[in-house]
Write an enzyme that holds these catalytic residues in place. Structure first.
Site, PDB file in Angstrom:
ATOM      1  N   GLY A  40     -50.128   1.996  27.520  1.00 12.17           N
ATOM      2  CA  GLY A  40     -50.555   0.848  28.317  1.00 12.17           C
ATOM      3  C   GLY A  40     -49.501   0.504  29.355  1.00 12.17           C
ATOM      4  N   GLY A  42     -49.748  -2.365  31.565  1.00 12.95           N
ATOM      5  CA  GLY A  42     -49.871  -3.710  32.120  1.00 12.95           C
ATOM      6  C   GLY A  42     -48.497  -4.361  32.166  1.00 12.95           C
ATOM      7  N   ALA A  44     -46.715  -5.951  29.958  1.00 13.40           N
ATOM      8  CA  ALA A  44     -45.837  -5.624  28.830  1.00 13.40           C
ATOM      9  C   ALA A  44     -45.419  -4.158  28.880  1.00 13.40           C
ATOM     10  CB  ALA A  44     -46.543  -5.930  27.514  1.00 13.40           C
ATOM     11  N   GLY A  45     -46.367  -3.259  29.068  1.00 14.43           N
ATOM     12  CA  GLY A  45     -46.063  -1.830  29.022  1.00 14.43           C
ATOM     13  C   GLY A  45     -45.213  -1.364  30.195  1.00 14.43           C
ATOM     14  N   HIS A 266     -62.786 -19.290  27.721  1.00 13.45           N
ATOM     15  CA  HIS A 266     -62.346 -20.017  28.909  1.00 13.45           C
ATOM     16  C   HIS A 266     -63.505 -20.833  29.474  1.00 13.45           C
ATOM     17  CE1 HIS A 266     -60.567 -20.883  32.759  1.00 13.45           C
ATOM     18  NE2 HIS A 266     -59.425 -20.335  32.375  1.00 13.45           N
ATOM     19  N   ARG A 333     -58.405 -25.857  27.210  1.00  8.95           N
ATOM     20  CA  ARG A 333     -59.522 -24.922  27.342  1.00  8.95           C
ATOM     21  C   ARG A 333     -60.505 -24.977  26.177  1.00  8.95           C
ATOM     22  NH1 ARG A 333     -56.233 -19.579  29.579  1.00  8.95           N
ATOM     23  NH2 ARG A 333     -55.832 -20.442  31.633  1.00  8.95           N
ATOM     24  N   GLU A 427     -50.413  -8.987  24.929  1.00 10.26           N
ATOM     25  CA  GLU A 427     -51.633  -9.490  24.285  1.00 10.26           C
ATOM     26  C   GLU A 427     -52.003  -8.671  23.057  1.00 10.26           C
ATOM     27  OE1 GLU A 427     -55.045  -9.862  26.908  1.00 10.26           O
ATOM     28  OE2 GLU A 427     -56.308 -10.687  25.330  1.00 10.26           O
ATOM     29  N   ARG A 437     -54.080 -20.280  23.425  1.00  7.89           N
ATOM     30  CA  ARG A 437     -53.025 -20.018  24.404  1.00  7.89           C
ATOM     31  C   ARG A 437     -53.137 -20.997  25.565  1.00  7.89           C
ATOM     32  NH1 ARG A 437     -52.805 -17.631  29.023  1.00  7.89           N
ATOM     33  NH2 ARG A 437     -54.821 -16.575  28.933  1.00  7.89           N
ATOM     34  N   LEU A 443     -48.876 -14.216  31.067  1.00  5.23           N
ATOM     35  CA  LEU A 443     -47.995 -13.407  31.914  1.00  5.23           C
ATOM     36  C   LEU A 443     -46.566 -13.541  31.414  1.00  5.23           C
ATOM     37  CD1 LEU A 443     -49.493 -14.265  35.430  1.00  5.23           C
ATOM     38  CD2 LEU A 443     -50.129 -12.467  33.842  1.00  5.23           C
TER      39      LEU A 443
END
Lengths: 639, 255
Positions: A40, A42, A44-45, A266, A333, A427, A437, A443
């Site tokens: 991954g 994104g 994090a990766g 959401h 939310r 995530e 969250r 992010l």
């Protein structure tokens, strides 16, 4: 199995500093002898792969998209939180910690959340140094906005494209290491299995999505940074390709799955327009700063946005303002979503019946169209493009949609799963957001894990390992490759009557109806039976055309949906077990007299970590008690 | 509404492709263009025919994965991404032609899917600021005027979809490369490496086989994110100024 969270002893504010000192280090000359697999790319990766390569490790990184830059972090709109206190409005690490743990409805670990708040400030520095063009004030300093119910302005942003700009920053750092030869990048390559040898994570099996080739890759550690599993609902704000496969296969190889039922719905998404709907589009939460949510007092089925003006002020129910006078349209939310659902369940929804109005008429009258355009212009354009309605003239229609999953692979303080050498970041893990969250925190967590946590914690594990290369000729690798090939051949040989999407839609509908915004024991039991039946039918009656040795998008989807079916059942089990309400998990049996979520702290102040026991065997629940030494558990109130 | 589709089918990189005709009835005006293709694919599978391969992911107009050339225009008749295009932009009874991006630097992989890895290699050549994680100054240490920050953002908004290349008669990638060069040339963080950066990125762009720019502006007109031609002008300026003053002039593909 004993669950050790490895939270360091000592005062909260000193835990991370002390822990960093106590972690073992890998000698700079030895780092190049270790191979690390990152799945991954994104936030994090990409941040982890780049940072580990900079330290000297050999990194192999994998993404299923055609480029690492397309990972779904790119779609995050609103912003990223950091306790910089640049606005002099009383923010601090302590306050960000407190807001996050409370926002998560007291279902996260104090130690993890405090560390997240602590490193948040470094993230902003790092991104600016990379050339991320954050919004700025006329004096040249960084701009902040308030977000997601916080009472301070701590959100950094880049117009409505913060995720994109942060990801491009991490992608640029990754590119630099690819050019340096320290990262070997595999695009259009999907992980199909985790390989463990003697109980340790030692590699993965992948499929090249263009040639269909199944390959084994070995490494001294494996990092899963593969995002969330919201697509189990079929309709969600996730990208079409987002999937749980990597995490789920790791789960089946021994990694515990934490709090699978925690899903974030959401409140402000564009409603479903028909049976053809393939995904849902989020409208940024920031719209609730100026938009007023309402429905007619008297049920008016099929009411169109263009006819909203015919409903006089006295005939409108601004239900969030009515029920929550102090927070009004800015409730968190989970609360906003649940209220919209209840109103629609009463039969007072507008449009298709599954929508409420988000009206900007008053804001435009008060501030002028120009001001509203400057704030939300791109969102209004997007809304108009998708629905054909002009929100400057008629109210928007919105409805809640699945957006984020707080649950994920169980990890300890070092981000290591219950399989030694297997880590999970962003995530994909369960760690920092509890049961709900807050906005602009996803992010922050992805980049905290990748830039500032894993580069420290991974050394502690690797320092104790021999650095000999790991062969992919061992029986464990051979068996995993054979199994992947067999699964693919199985799919291609079923030749049933239904498409993969038909099964996925049915699964999604069951999940949404019984394991969505509101859950009951009765409904969950029904869902379990339905999912089991659907899964049995899937393996008999799915139709996957095409071959194994070519680009085959139906085959890719089939493999992902097979995993979603198994995960769906575990989510239902977890939701059934947790008979309290907390955050995004609302059990109708557990509510206050006013209909708000009611936690049962005596019984459920724990992380539910599930262990896979084999095909069609019930999973075993392990409990990690949550200990609160620094915050007092209270009932959240937004009245 | 009823529509007729004329779609490019190609088995793989080494096989010759051709157009195939499909008819779709019951298309809703509220469908997105990609949802219309989902419906077609579902029909095809039910009939035992292989579905049409096309790239897509976020379906929110930001990931840059979708890459359809619709009725002679990248992303179709509206200046947005194909995933944000809706069927209400078409008429009942219309014939819609769908092709992959056409550029020798973007070889077709299958049907409507192309290989855009050349874009990644251009970024790897220099599309970054050489800083490691940690040890950087405080984010507010260097003030940047709002005007410059906004301009850098405008350039950084590129989603890397490749519509600019598909729109250009020379298949030039100047808008894509110019956007990244501009972002870093404008910001103080990008200044130390600005000369080598533009040289390396342009050399890689040439090596990948993208064509030259003749300033017709088709790229800007079709860019779903409105990336401006100014970025190409700025890149040219950067390139010439570094050519006469840089320590290390590099040229790989230009000769």
């Amino acid at each position: 199995m004993k669950l050790d969270s490895k939270i360091p002893e000592g005062p909260l504010a000193e835990k991370w500093t002390k822990h960093k000192f106590n972690l073992k280090l890998v000698n700079p000359a030895n780092k190049r002898k270790y191979d690390i697999i990152v799945v991954g790319t994104g936030l994090a990766g990409a941040s982890a792969a780049a940072s580990l390569a900079e330290l000297g490790y050999n990194v192999k990184a994998f993404c299923f998209q055609d480029s690492p830059r397309r990972a779904h972090s790119i779609a995050a709109q609103g912003g990223i939180n950091a306790a910089k206190n640049y606005q002099n409005d009383g923010d601090s690490v302590q306050r960000l910690f407190y807001d996050t743990i409370k926002g998560g409805d007291y279902r996260a670990r104090e130690g993890n959340v405090y560390r997240l708040a602590e490193v948040s400030v470094n993230i902003i520095d790092q991104c600016v140094a990379q050339g991320v063009p954050f919004a700025r004030e006329y004096g040249g300093l960084l701009s902040n906005r308030s977000f997601g119910g916080a009472q301070v302005s701590r959100t950094f942003y880049a117009r409505g494209q913060t995720g994109q700009q942060l990801l491009l920053g991490a992608y640029s750092a990754l590119n630099r290491q690819i050019a340096n030869g320290k990262v070997q990048m595999y695009n259009r390559t999907e992980m199909l299995d985790l390989v463990t040898v003697d109980g340790k994570a030692r590699g993965i099996v992948t499929r090249d999505l263009i040639t269909g080739k199944i390959e084994a890759h070995s490494g001294h550690a494996v990092l899963l940074c593969t995002g969330g599993y919201g697509n189990v609902f079929f309709l969600s704000t996730n990208a079409k390709g987002s999937n749980v496969t990597a995490a789920w296969r790791a789960h089946k190889k021994g990694a515990l799955f934490g709090n699978p039922c925690y899903t974030q719905i959401h409140p402000t998404c564009i409603p479903v327009s028909g049976d053809h709907q393939s995904k849902l589009t989020l409208m940024s939460e920031s719209l609730r700063n100026d938009g007023r949510v309402w429905v007619p007092k008297v049920a008016s089925p099929g009411l169109k946005a263009k006819d909203a003006k015919d409903i006089p002020e006295s005939g409108r129910d601004y239900f969030l303002e009515r029920r929550y006078p102090s927070f009004g349209n800015l409730v968190p939310r989970d609360v906003a979503s649940r209220n919209a659902k209840n109103i629609c369940d009463e039969g007072r929804g507008v449009g298709s019946g599954l929508a409420v109005f988000l009206d900007f008429a008053d804001a435009i009258k008060r501030d002028g169209r120009k001001t509203i355009e400057a704030k939300y212009g791109n969102l209004f354009d997007m809304y108009r493009q998708i629905t054909g309605d002009n929100p400057y003239e008629v109210p928007m229609m919105i409805y809640p949609a699945v957006h984020y999953t707080m649950g994920g692979l169980w990890v300890d303080y070092n981000l290591m799963t219950s399989v030694p050498g297997l880590y999970s970041l962003g995530e994909a893990n369960f760690s920092d957001h509890g049961a709900n969250r807050l906005g602009a925190s996803a992010l922050m967590q992805g980049l905290a894990d990748g830039y500032f946590v894993i580069p420290y914690t991974i050394g502690d594990y690797l320092a104790g390992l021999p650095h000999a290369k790991i062969s992919t000729d061992s029986p464990e690798f051979t068996a995993a490759v054979a199994k992947a090939n067999a699964t693919i051949n199985k799919f291609l040989s079923i030749k049933g009557k239904k498409t993969v999407d038909q099964f996925h839609r049915e699964l999604g509908l069951t999940m949404w109806d019984y394991c969505g915004m509101s859950r009951t024991a009765e409904g969950l039991l029904k869902a379990k039976t339905k999912i089991q039946a659907l899964r049995a039918e899937f393996w008999q009656n799915v139709n996957v055309l095409g071959g194994a040795d070519e680009l085959n998008q139906e085959l890719e989807k089939a493999m992902r949906v097979a995993d979603f079916m198994e995960l769906g059942e575990l989510m239902v089990d977890d939701a059934l077990n947790r008979s309290e309400s907390c955050g995004g998990h609302f059990r109708e049996e557990s509510q206050t007299p006013e209909g708000e979520a009611l936690r049962q702290d005596d019984e459920f102040a724990y992380v539910a970590a599930w262990q896979y026991m084999g095909e069609n065997q019930p999973e075993v629940l392990h409990q990690e008690p949550l200990v609160f030494e620094n915050v007092k558990l209270t009932q959240r109130s937004y009245k | 509404m009823k529509i007729t589709l004329k779609i490019w089918r190609q088995k793989n990189r080494n096989t010759k492709g051709s157009f195939k005709m499909y008819a779709l009835e019951h298309v809703s005006a509220d469908m997105s263009f990609l949802e219309m293709l989902d419906v077609l694919n579902s029909d095809l599978i039910q009939k035992g025919e292989e579905s049409i391969a096309f790239d897509h992911d976020c379906r929110e107009g930001i990931c840059g994965m979708c890459s359809l050339y619709i009725n002679g225009r990248p992303h179709g008749p509206v200046q947005t991404t194909a995933c944000q295009l809706h069927m209400r932009s078409f008429k009942d009874g219309q014939t819609i032609t769908i092709e992959p991006w056409r550029a020798s630097a973007f070889p077709v992989i299958k049907d409507l899917v192309v290989d855009r890895s050349a874009f990644d290699r251009i970024q790897q050549a220099g599309g970054y600021v050489s800083v490691n994680t940690g040890g950087v100054p405080d984010a507010n240490e260097i003030p940047i005027s709002k005007k410059i920050a906004d301009e850098a953002f405008d350039a950084a908004a590129c989603i890397g979809c490749g519509a600019c290349v598909a729109a250009c008669k020379n298949a030039s990638a100047m808008l894509f490369v110019g956007a990244k060069v501009s972002q870093f040339a404008l910001l103080p963080q990008g200044k130390p490496e600005r000369k080598e950066r533009v040289e390396k990125m342009v050399a890689q762009m040439d090596a990948e086989g993208f064509g030259a720019c003749t300033n017709t502006g088709a790229c800007e007109a079709e860019c779903p994110k409105g990336i401006s031609l100014t970025n190409i002008a700025r890149m040219n300026r950067e390139y010439f100024s570094s050519a006469i003053s840089s320590y290390e002039v590099q040229s790989k593909g230009a000769d």
